[in-house]
Scaffold this active site. Structure first.
Site, PDB file in Angstrom:
ATOM      1  N   HIS A 134      -3.486   6.966   3.058  1.00  0.00           N
ATOM      2  CA  HIS A 134      -3.869   5.658   2.539  1.00  0.00           C
ATOM      3  C   HIS A 134      -5.255   5.332   3.073  1.00  0.00           C
ATOM      4  O   HIS A 134      -5.538   5.528   4.254  1.00  0.00           O
ATOM      5  CB  HIS A 134      -2.849   4.593   2.972  1.00  0.00           C
ATOM      6  CG  HIS A 134      -3.266   3.218   2.537  1.00  0.00           C
ATOM      7  ND1 HIS A 134      -3.730   2.964   1.273  1.00  0.00           N
ATOM      8  CD2 HIS A 134      -3.310   2.041   3.212  1.00  0.00           C
ATOM      9  CE1 HIS A 134      -4.043   1.685   1.180  1.00  0.00           C
ATOM     10  NE2 HIS A 134      -3.803   1.104   2.341  1.00  0.00           N
TER      11      HIS A 134
ATOM     12  N   ASN B 255     -10.124  -0.461   0.523  1.00  0.00           N
ATOM     13  CA  ASN B 255      -8.668  -0.345   0.447  1.00  0.00           C
ATOM     14  C   ASN B 255      -8.200  -0.874  -0.912  1.00  0.00           C
ATOM     15  O   ASN B 255      -8.326  -2.060  -1.187  1.00  0.00           O
ATOM     16  CB  ASN B 255      -8.068  -1.152   1.602  1.00  0.00           C
ATOM     17  CG  ASN B 255      -6.550  -1.129   1.632  1.00  0.00           C
ATOM     18  OD1 ASN B 255      -5.898  -0.645   0.703  1.00  0.00           O
ATOM     19  ND2 ASN B 255      -5.985  -1.660   2.695  1.00  0.00           N
TER      20      ASN B 255
ATOM     21  N   CYS C 248       0.817  -1.227   0.000  1.00  0.00           N
ATOM     22  CA  CYS C 248       0.000   0.000   0.000  1.00  0.00           C
ATOM     23  C   CYS C 248       0.846   1.271   0.000  1.00  0.00           C
ATOM     24  O   CYS C 248       0.335   2.342  -0.288  1.00  0.00           O
ATOM     25  CB  CYS C 248      -0.938   0.015   1.190  1.00  0.00           C
ATOM     26  SG  CYS C 248      -1.970  -1.428   1.278  1.00  0.00           S
TER      27      CYS C 248
HETATM   28  N1  ACO Z   1     -18.186  -9.045  10.091  1.00  0.00           N
HETATM   29  C1  ACO Z   1     -18.575  -9.331  11.351  1.00  0.00           C
HETATM   30  N2  ACO Z   1     -17.704  -9.645  12.311  1.00  0.00           N
HETATM   31  C2  ACO Z   1     -16.401  -9.655  12.004  1.00  0.00           C
HETATM   32  C3  ACO Z   1     -15.934  -9.365  10.721  1.00  0.00           C
HETATM   33  C4  ACO Z   1     -16.888  -9.061   9.726  1.00  0.00           C
HETATM   34  N3  ACO Z   1     -16.552  -8.751   8.454  1.00  0.00           N
HETATM   35  N4  ACO Z   1     -14.590  -9.449  10.704  1.00  0.00           N
HETATM   36  C5  ACO Z   1     -14.219  -9.777  11.949  1.00  0.00           C
HETATM   37  N5  ACO Z   1     -15.304  -9.907  12.729  1.00  0.00           N
HETATM   38  C6  ACO Z   1     -15.363 -10.251  14.146  1.00  0.00           C
HETATM   39  C7  ACO Z   1     -14.142 -10.992  14.601  1.00  0.00           C
HETATM   40  O1  ACO Z   1     -14.252 -12.361  14.304  1.00  0.00           O
HETATM   41  C8  ACO Z   1     -14.140 -10.707  16.076  1.00  0.00           C
HETATM   42  O2  ACO Z   1     -15.062 -11.568  16.706  1.00  0.00           O
HETATM   43  P1  ACO Z   1     -14.723 -12.235  18.142  1.00  0.00           P
HETATM   44  O3  ACO Z   1     -14.568 -11.055  19.066  1.00  0.00           O
HETATM   45  O4  ACO Z   1     -15.905 -13.075  18.375  1.00  0.00           O
HETATM   46  O5  ACO Z   1     -13.445 -12.985  17.907  1.00  0.00           O
HETATM   47  C9  ACO Z   1     -14.711  -9.288  16.158  1.00  0.00           C
HETATM   48  O6  ACO Z   1     -15.385  -9.057  14.925  1.00  0.00           O
HETATM   49  C10 ACO Z   1     -13.670  -8.212  16.371  1.00  0.00           C
HETATM   50  O7  ACO Z   1     -12.598  -8.456  15.472  1.00  0.00           O
HETATM   51  P2  ACO Z   1     -11.353  -7.522  15.416  1.00  0.00           P
HETATM   52  O8  ACO Z   1     -10.374  -8.069  14.428  1.00  0.00           O
HETATM   53  O9  ACO Z   1     -10.852  -7.234  16.793  1.00  0.00           O
HETATM   54  O10 ACO Z   1     -12.025  -6.203  14.815  1.00  0.00           O
HETATM   55  P3  ACO Z   1     -11.371  -4.796  14.644  1.00  0.00           P
HETATM   56  O11 ACO Z   1     -12.233  -3.786  15.250  1.00  0.00           O
HETATM   57  O12 ACO Z   1      -9.914  -4.791  14.972  1.00  0.00           O
HETATM   58  O13 ACO Z   1     -11.484  -4.586  13.072  1.00  0.00           O
HETATM   59  C11 ACO Z   1     -10.191  -4.703  11.055  1.00  0.00           C
HETATM   60  C12 ACO Z   1     -10.856  -5.481  12.171  1.00  0.00           C
HETATM   61  C13 ACO Z   1     -11.248  -3.872  10.344  1.00  0.00           C
HETATM   62  C14 ACO Z   1      -9.558  -5.671  10.083  1.00  0.00           C
HETATM   63  C15 ACO Z   1      -9.128  -3.759  11.648  1.00  0.00           C
HETATM   64  O14 ACO Z   1      -8.285  -4.496  12.517  1.00  0.00           O
HETATM   65  C16 ACO Z   1      -8.287  -3.100  10.616  1.00  0.00           C
HETATM   66  O15 ACO Z   1      -8.762  -2.280   9.849  1.00  0.00           O
HETATM   67  N6  ACO Z   1      -6.975  -3.399  10.594  1.00  0.00           N
HETATM   68  C17 ACO Z   1      -6.061  -2.795   9.669  1.00  0.00           C
HETATM   69  C18 ACO Z   1      -6.245  -3.406   8.329  1.00  0.00           C
HETATM   70  C19 ACO Z   1      -5.438  -2.645   7.335  1.00  0.00           C
HETATM   71  O16 ACO Z   1      -5.333  -1.449   7.371  1.00  0.00           O
HETATM   72  N7  ACO Z   1      -4.851  -3.320   6.431  1.00  0.00           N
HETATM   73  C20 ACO Z   1      -4.025  -2.609   5.528  1.00  0.00           C
HETATM   74  C21 ACO Z   1      -3.556  -3.503   4.602  1.00  0.00           C
HETATM   75  S1  ACO Z   1      -2.437  -2.607   3.681  1.00  0.00           S
HETATM   76  C22 ACO Z   1      -1.758  -3.598   2.491  1.00  0.00           C
HETATM   77  O17 ACO Z   1      -0.580  -3.538   2.353  1.00  0.00           O
HETATM   78  C23 ACO Z   1      -2.650  -4.533   1.685  1.00  0.00           C
END
Ligand code: ACO
Length: 330
Positions: free
Chosen positions: A255, A285, A115
């Site tokens: 980003h 993203n 990214c």
């Molecule tokens: N729908 C419903 N529930 C979900 C979903 C979904 N799509 N995805 C995860 N959950 C659940 C999980 O299973 C978890 O359940 P549990 O508590 O029973 O285990 C709960 O929701 C909370 O999960 P978290 O992972 O703690 O959720 P969080 O608030 O951290 O959000 C997310 C997750 C959106 C992925 C966040 O961590 C994030 O944005 N991280 C950064 C991602 C990013 O920026 N990536 C960049 C990539 S850059 C590149 O180089 C490609």
């Protein structure tokens, strides 16, 4: 030899027609529109058609950028494509793009910084111009992440979209343009976000496919914490190098990974959220394409005035990060 100032001559972007909504995703995995919107800020993303690949998206964006610059493809001296979803492992997508643009002979290579790739690409392309080696450099960020996402994994499939953005760089006669760059990487975080199989370390096999190792895997929580910390840090380093104060920033183009990351990073920088240009609600993203698509939308909306100070800042797999300060002039 004194470095020449470098600026942006033209911008363009392209997203595929097909839109995937949160309601569509509700029918594919155990998720809800409410969860996706509140945890990420994303409502829709665009998905490439079966017959479209990264080079096709890149080509549309590149043509728009050339048109905006009032240039022909034949005017280019170098093509850089930043992507983590190349058409193939090799040859470079930049070479395939060159052919699609109908030109020959021009230097072309891919750059992989996930990214952060577009900012890395700007920094590399700008150096060739600053050093007086080339005049016109095309930098594209293009991705078809839909091809490497596991559509059964709700943790990741809701986050990503396909698209491409491009700029043409050229010497900035008025001295405006890029004021500073800051790039960084921390390979200790390589496991946090990766596509494990298909490379030299783990060649693709029936076993890697059965284990889903040809899909993107991410430790979302760790990437989230890293992103917030590094965006603020990268922004400050770049501002210091340019001798620009935070208060002088007209727009931040971050980003576009997650609204909560942008919000937290802007707080950390002590800047009002209104200064951040955000379109992740519509595109999700798009990795290396996110920043150039956002920059192009800001430009096409006539919101940029000559002399505006822009901060572009990104982070991604690697782990990598990058930022640049631009004094707008076009
Ligand atoms: N729908 C419903 N529930 C979900 C979903 C979904 N799509 N995805 C995860 N959950 C659940 C999980 O299973 C978890 O359940 P549990 O508590 O029973 O285990 C709960 O929701 C909370 O999960 P978290 O992972 O703690 O959720 P969080 O608030 O951290 O959000 C997310 C997750 C959106 C992925 C966040 O961590 C994030 O944005 N991280 C950064 C991602 C990013 O920026 N990536 C960049 C990539 S850059 C590149 O180089 C490609």
């Amino acid at each position: 030899m004194k470095a020449r100032p470098v600026g942006i001559a033209g911008l363009g972007s392209y997203v595929p027609e097909k839109i995937l909504t949160n309601a569509d995703l509700e029918r594919m995995v155990d998720t809800s529109d409410e969860w996706i919107r509140t945890r990420t800020g994303i409502s829709t993303r665009h998905i490439a058609a079966k017959n479209q690949s990264t080079s096709d998206l890149a080509c549309e964006a590149a043509k728009a950028a050339l048109d905006d610059a009032g240039m022909e493809a034949a005017d280019l001296d170098l093509i850089i494509v930043a992507t983590c979803t190349p058409d193939m492992l090799f040859p470079a997508t930049a070479c395939i793009l060159q052919e699609k643009l109908g030109i020959k002979g021009v230097a072309a290579f891919d750059l992989e910084a996930a990214c952060s790739g577009f900012i890395y690409g700007l920094a590399v392309g700008a150096q060739f111009i600053a050093a007086g080696i080339y005049e016109n450099v095309l930098v594209v960020g293009a991705e078809t992440l839909s091809r490497i996402v596991n559509w059964q994994d709700r943790n990741t499939c809701i986050l990503f979209g396909d698209g491409a953005g491009a700029v043409v760089l050229k010497p900035a006669e008025n001295g405006r343009g890029f004021l500073s760059f800051h790039l960084g990487a921390d390979g200790a975080g390589a496991d946090l976000l990766k596509l494990a199989a298909g490379g030299a370390a783990m060649p693709a096999s029936a076993e890697t496919i059965a284990q889903g190792k040809h899909f993107l895997h991410m430790n979302g929580n760790e990437v989230f914490k890293f992103a917030v910390r590094v965006m603020g840090d990268a922004a400050e380093k770049c501002l210091n190098k340019a001798g620009i104060s935070k208060e002088e920033i007209s727009f931040v183009v971050p980003h576009q990974a997650n609204m909560r990351i942008v919000d937290a990073a802007m707080r950390r920088l002590d800047l009002p959220l209104e200064k951040a240009f955000i379109n992740l609600d519509r595109y999700g993203n798009m990795s290396s394409a996110s920043i150039p698509v956002a920059l192009n939308e800001l430009y096409r909306a006539n919101r940029l005035t000559n002399g505006d100070i822009l901060l572009l800042v990104g982070f991604g797999a690697g782990l990598t990060w990058g930022s640049t300060i631009i004094e707008w002039s076009k």
